[in-house]
Design a protein around this motif. Structure first.
Motif, short mmCIF file in Angstrom:
data_model
loop_
_atom_site.label_atom_id
_atom_site.label_comp_id
_atom_site.label_asym_id
_atom_site.label_seq_id
_atom_site.Cartn_x
_atom_site.Cartn_y
_atom_site.Cartn_z
N THR A 1 -6.98 21.49 5.31
CA THR A 1 -7.64 20.31 5.01
C THR A 1 -6.39 19.29 4.98
OG1 THR A 1 -9.44 20.89 4.06
CG2 THR A 1 -8.98 18.52 3.71
N VAL A 2 -6.08 17.86 5.63
CA VAL A 2 -5.53 17.13 5.24
C VAL A 2 -6.05 16.05 4.34
CG1 VAL A 2 -3.80 15.55 6.16
CG2 VAL A 2 -4.25 17.61 7.53
N VAL A 3 -5.26 15.85 3.18
CA VAL A 3 -5.65 14.78 2.26
C VAL A 3 -4.80 13.45 2.30
CG1 VAL A 3 -6.14 14.10 -0.11
CG2 VAL A 3 -6.73 16.48 0.50
N ILE A 4 -5.26 12.56 2.63
CA ILE A 4 -4.51 11.24 2.90
C ILE A 4 -4.85 10.54 1.72
CG2 ILE A 4 -4.09 8.91 3.97
CD1 ILE A 4 -4.81 10.55 6.48
N THR A 5 -3.90 10.13 0.65
CA THR A 5 -4.20 9.29 -0.53
C THR A 5 -3.67 7.77 -0.38
OG1 THR A 5 -3.93 11.17 -1.77
CG2 THR A 5 -4.06 9.30 -3.07
N MET B 1 0.92 -1.09 -0.06
CA MET B 1 0.11 0.06 0.04
C MET B 1 0.97 1.23 0.12
SD MET B 1 -2.90 1.22 2.89
CE MET B 1 -1.35 1.29 4.17
N GLN B 2 0.41 2.13 -0.66
CA GLN B 2 1.07 3.48 -0.82
C GLN B 2 0.52 4.33 -0.22
OE1 GLN B 2 4.27 3.85 -2.44
NE2 GLN B 2 4.09 1.56 -2.84
N ILE B 3 0.94 5.42 0.51
CA ILE B 3 0.16 6.44 1.41
C ILE B 3 0.95 7.74 1.24
CG2 ILE B 3 -0.60 7.32 3.64
CD1 ILE B 3 -0.81 4.55 4.71
N ARG B 4 0.25 8.84 0.87
CA ARG B 4 0.62 10.12 0.70
C ARG B 4 -0.23 11.15 1.51
NH1 ARG B 4 0.24 9.70 -4.53
NH2 ARG B 4 -1.46 11.37 -4.75
N THR B 5 0.48 11.86 2.17
CA THR B 5 -0.15 13.11 2.84
C THR B 5 0.04 14.40 2.63
OG1 THR B 5 -0.22 11.57 4.85
CG2 THR B 5 -0.71 13.84 5.35
N GLU B 6 -1.06 15.09 2.12
CA GLU B 6 -0.76 16.39 1.74
C GLU B 6 -1.49 17.43 2.55
OE1 GLU B 6 -1.60 16.89 -2.63
OE2 GLU B 6 -2.24 14.71 -2.38
N ARG C 1 -12.36 12.94 -4.77
CA ARG C 1 -11.72 13.85 -4.05
C ARG C 1 -12.17 15.46 -3.88
NH1 ARG C 1 -5.06 14.14 -3.73
NH2 ARG C 1 -4.65 16.41 -3.26
N GLN C 2 -12.24 15.74 -5.32
CA GLN C 2 -12.65 17.14 -5.72
C GLN C 2 -14.16 17.28 -5.12
OE1 GLN C 2 -11.48 15.09 -8.02
NE2 GLN C 2 -9.69 16.24 -8.40
N GLU C 3 -15.07 16.32 -5.07
CA GLU C 3 -16.32 16.71 -4.33
C GLU C 3 -15.95 16.70 -2.65
OE1 GLU C 3 -19.54 13.61 -5.51
OE2 GLU C 3 -19.96 13.91 -3.42
N ALA C 4 -15.14 16.04 -2.36
CA ALA C 4 -14.91 16.14 -1.09
C ALA C 4 -14.33 17.31 -0.59
CB ALA C 4 -14.05 14.91 -0.36
N LEU C 5 -13.62 17.80 -1.37
CA LEU C 5 -12.94 19.06 -1.10
C LEU C 5 -13.76 20.34 -1.41
CD1 LEU C 5 -9.22 18.31 -2.49
CD2 LEU C 5 -10.05 18.69 0.08
N VAL D 1 -9.70 11.22 3.27
CA VAL D 1 -9.02 10.10 2.94
C VAL D 1 -9.65 9.53 1.53
CG1 VAL D 1 -8.54 7.72 3.72
CG2 VAL D 1 -9.48 9.36 5.27
N ASP D 2 -8.67 9.87 0.60
CA ASP D 2 -9.16 9.54 -1.05
C ASP D 2 -8.55 7.96 -1.16
OD1 ASP D 2 -9.35 9.40 -3.45
OD2 ASP D 2 -7.81 10.89 -4.04
N LEU D 3 -9.73 7.15 -1.29
CA LEU D 3 -9.39 5.73 -1.53
C LEU D 3 -9.56 5.42 -3.06
CD1 LEU D 3 -11.75 4.78 1.36
CD2 LEU D 3 -9.39 4.60 1.57
N ALA D 4 -9.39 6.01 -3.82
CA ALA D 4 -9.68 5.91 -5.33
C ALA D 4 -8.71 4.97 -5.78
CB ALA D 4 -9.60 7.13 -6.05
N GLY D 5 -7.58 4.63 -5.20
CA GLY D 5 -6.45 3.80 -5.71
C GLY D 5 -6.50 2.39 -4.74
#
Lengths: 273, 114
Positions: B16-20, B1-6, B108-112, B50-54
């Protein structure tokens, strides 16, 4: 159920002997992904031995059992342990630890086999109990719940690690008809929702015909019939008819002694003279 | 699993923190997701997405990890939104009867809110 994808279980030329006694005799079958396969047979037909071989509790005399792409007959204990984490077993008795609460019983495999935090495990325990309809029973001891509930808790524990394959050993044994029907419903529900491939060993015909996608009838260690419930029900084979209708008369003998009766009675005299 | 935090300083939701997350969230990997979630909530943002698209697979430990994050987010008074989950992942939430428990966004866009 998917017949195109790789088969989670493939059994080839499986033989198990105890001394000279052949318990399983060249057994060949497979289980499709997401399928409920019911293994039926009378007492002593070899179905319990087959289950013990499938869970790696016993080694076969010859033949192979390919499970999730690995021949488990060639695995060492470590390899078997890894494979067991991907499978769940509902034992006849439920096999719960009486000194622990229901919740602690379900948490046990998660604590033993994962590095998940206590808080996440607590949430998972509630999720698993919700799955079997017993969320409010988390803090009770097994002695405080009914036999049917114990089986459901056993099922929640067996599903704790999200297994790909579930084994059920006589799931309706010792249960009243209502508790038994509930276990049937749960097995079907879990199979449908999670897609878990399921092997059910039973001699309960009502349950077998209700839950099976396919069934195997074992007799004297051989698979004498394989098919869908409709195919088995439509069979004209006297042995199958006798078994599914629960008849005393038929090819399955009442007496299972190997020796001739007269010979057996006379034996001491023969030896003496 | 890859995790990226912005960290997005000026989203519609506020800071807002976005976790992908990408790949499989299973019993082995979900402790890493848990750490990313706890760290994000620790920043005290207005929201965590939390972006779960991937994410191609999630098991019950992954769902439980997100339930715990929801509890922490509620206690901290911040919004937690799950976005972009595919049908297979959504089914796991539905099985656990938790699809209604979370605020879900299609993307993610809708969430933001952009």
């Amino acid at each position: 159920m998917n017949t195109e994808e790789p088969k989670p279980i493939v059994v080839r030329n499986l033989v198990k002997k105890f001394g000279d006694q052949v318990v399983l005799d060249d057994l060949n079958f497979h289980v499709n992904k997401g399928e409920i396969l019911v293994i039926m047979g009378g007492s002593g037909c070899g179905k319990s031995t087959l289950l013990r071989l499938l869970i790696g509790a016993m080694r076969p005399t010859s033949g192979s059992i390919e499970m999730l792409g690995t021949d488990l007959t060639r695995l060492n204990e470590e390899g078997l342990d890894d494979l067991r984490k991907k499978t769940g077993i509902l034992f006849q008795s439920g096999a719960l630890f009486n000194s622990m609460t229901v919740g602690e019983n379900i948490a046990l495999p998660l604590k033993e086999h994962t590095k998940l935090s206590a808080d996440v495990i607590n949430i998972m325990v509630k999720m698993k109990l919700e799955m079997v309809g017993l969320r409010d029973f988390e803090h009770l001891k097994p002695s405080e719940i009914s036999g049917g509930m114990k089986k459901r808790v056993g099922l929640a524990r067996a599903m704790a690690l999200d297994p790909q394959i579930m084994f059920y050993d006589e799931p309706s044994a010792g249960l009243d008809p209502i508790a038994s029907a509930m276990i049937d419903e749960l097995m079907m529900d879990l199979n449908k929702k999670t897609g878990v491939t399921s092997i059910v060993v039973t001699h309960d015909m009502g349950s077998a015909f209700k839950i099976a996608h396919r069934m195997i009838l074992l007799f004297k260690g051989r698979a004498v019939a394989v098919g869908t419930p409709a195919q088995i029900r439509a069979s004209g084979d006297p042995l199958i008819r006798q078994f599914i209708n629960g008849l005393a008369d038929g090819p399955i003998p009442l007496r299972v002694s190997r020796k001739d009766y007269a010979e057996d009675l006379l034996e001491p005299f023969i030896e003496r003279f | 699993m890859q995790i990226r935090t912005e960290v997005l300083e000026s989203g519609l939701l506020g800071r807002t923190v976005v976790i992908t997350a990408e790949g499989e969230v299973d019993m082995h990997e979900s402790p890493r997701l848990r750490k990313a979630l706890a760290d994000s909530i620790g920043y005290r943002p207005a929201a965590v997405v939390v972006d779960l698209a991937g994410v191609t697979f999630i098991d019950s430990s992954g769902v439980a990890t997100l339930v715990e994050a929801m509890k922490l987010a509620k206690a901290a008074g911040l919004e937690l939104v799950l976005s972009g989950m595919n049908d297979k992942v959504r089914d796991v939430f539905a099985l656990a009867r938790l699809d209604k428990f979370f605020r879900l966004a299609a993307t993610r866009q809708e969430a933001l809110g952009v």
